[in-house]
Enzyme design. Structure first.
Site, mmCIF file in Angstrom:
data_model
loop_
_atom_site.group_PDB
_atom_site.id
_atom_site.type_symbol
_atom_site.label_atom_id
_atom_site.label_comp_id
_atom_site.label_asym_id
_atom_site.label_seq_id
_atom_site.Cartn_x
_atom_site.Cartn_y
_atom_site.Cartn_z
ATOM 1 C CD GLU A 12 -0.739 40.059 -81.700
ATOM 2 O OE1 GLU A 12 -1.147 41.211 -81.841
ATOM 3 O OE2 GLU A 12 0.479 39.767 -81.778
ATOM 4 C CG ASP A 199 -5.404 50.402 -78.424
ATOM 5 O OD1 ASP A 199 -4.897 49.267 -78.515
ATOM 6 O OD2 ASP A 199 -4.902 51.413 -78.951
HETATM 7 N N1 ADE Z 1 -1.156 47.547 -80.749
HETATM 8 C C1 ADE Z 1 -2.406 47.639 -80.257
HETATM 9 N N2 ADE Z 1 -2.671 48.889 -79.864
HETATM 10 C C2 ADE Z 1 -1.562 49.621 -80.105
HETATM 11 C C3 ADE Z 1 -1.218 50.960 -79.890
HETATM 12 N N3 ADE Z 1 -2.072 51.817 -79.352
HETATM 13 N N4 ADE Z 1 0.038 51.367 -80.255
HETATM 14 C C4 ADE Z 1 0.908 50.483 -80.800
HETATM 15 N N5 ADE Z 1 0.630 49.198 -81.013
HETATM 16 C C5 ADE Z 1 -0.597 48.755 -80.669
#
Ligand code: ADE
Length: 231
Positions: A12, A199
């Site tokens: 990141e 996601d």
């Molecule tokens: N960072 C990226 N995706 C995530 C998720 N599904 N839950 C928590 N932090 C995240």
């Protein structure tokens, strides 16, 4: 102005670090704080990888404030989408942040309420939000802004996602933003959180995360670099 930039993971911050003109580095709490400038801006930048989760993020923020005297903090990284309209690769800008895993409901508090604090919802800085919105729209991305829900939990269970959605109505979830927001609030330092979606925080989110988080991190880093030139 000195601006602190925090990402939780190497991926990141690495894209931002590569473009930074680094003049010094200092290790505190095992974290490398990179000092320099970015994108021909006159601002001083302190870029750091905090490590994952709320405690790491809060400690890192306090070091930025105490030892590096930052005037503002930007949190950059990836997140799981909660708002159904938001897709993998999109950018989200915080309006405020809450800790979805804070729970003293057994004692009568609402979930997410931090007992005996005057607020549990930490508002992001209006100017930083405006700059972020301009940069996101300038590069042709849809502008999504809203609440960010943070917790020490990778969300991949649809029931957990649904609970967070119902209780807090956030645009996305991640693991650091609200801790940084909390620390900034107590120190009266402006902040904003910029996250790229990796996601959908439900079934398959682990697979999508592994597949997309690097790319998402690059996009988020690009936003930060453009923001610095506009602040
Ligand atoms: N960072 C990226 N995706 C995530 C998720 N599904 N839950 C928590 N932090 C995240």
């Amino acid at each position: 102005m000195t601006i602190g930039i925090i990402g939780a993971m190497e991926e990141e911050i690495t894209n931002i670090l590569n473009d930074m003109n680094v003049v010094a580095a200092k290790n505190v709490l095992g974290l490398d704080f990179h000092l320099g400038t970015l994108n021909n801006s006159s601002h001083n930048i302190v870029l750091v990888r905090s490590g994952i989760g709320k405690v790491n993020a809060a400690l890192c923020t306090q070091v930025l404030i105490d030892l590096f005297a930052v005037d503002a903090v930007i949190n950059v990284g990836v997140a799981g989408a909660i708002d159904k309209n938001i897709k993998i690769g999109d950018i989200v800008i915080s309006t405020d942040a809450v800790q979805h895993d804070f729970d003293t409901s057994a004692l009568g508090d609402e979930p997410g309420v931090i007992s005996r604090m005057d607020t549990s919802v930490f508002p992001a800085d209006a100017h930083l939000i405006e700059v972020a919105k301009k940069v996101v729209s300038d590069i042709g991305f849809p502008v999504y802004e809203g609440r960010i829900a943070s917790g020490d939990q990778f969300v991949s269970d649809p029931a957990v996602k649904e609970r967070i959605a119902k209780l807090f109505d956030p645009v996305c979830c991640e693991m650091e933003g609200a801790a940084i927001a909390h620390a900034c609030y107590l120190n009266k330092i402006p902040f904003v959180i910029i996250r790229a979606i990796s996601d959908n925080a439900a079934e398959g989110s682990d697979v999508n995360y592994e597949r997309f988080f690097r790319e998402a991190a690059v996009t988020a880093g690009r936003i930060i670099k453009n923001m610095i030139a506009e602040i």
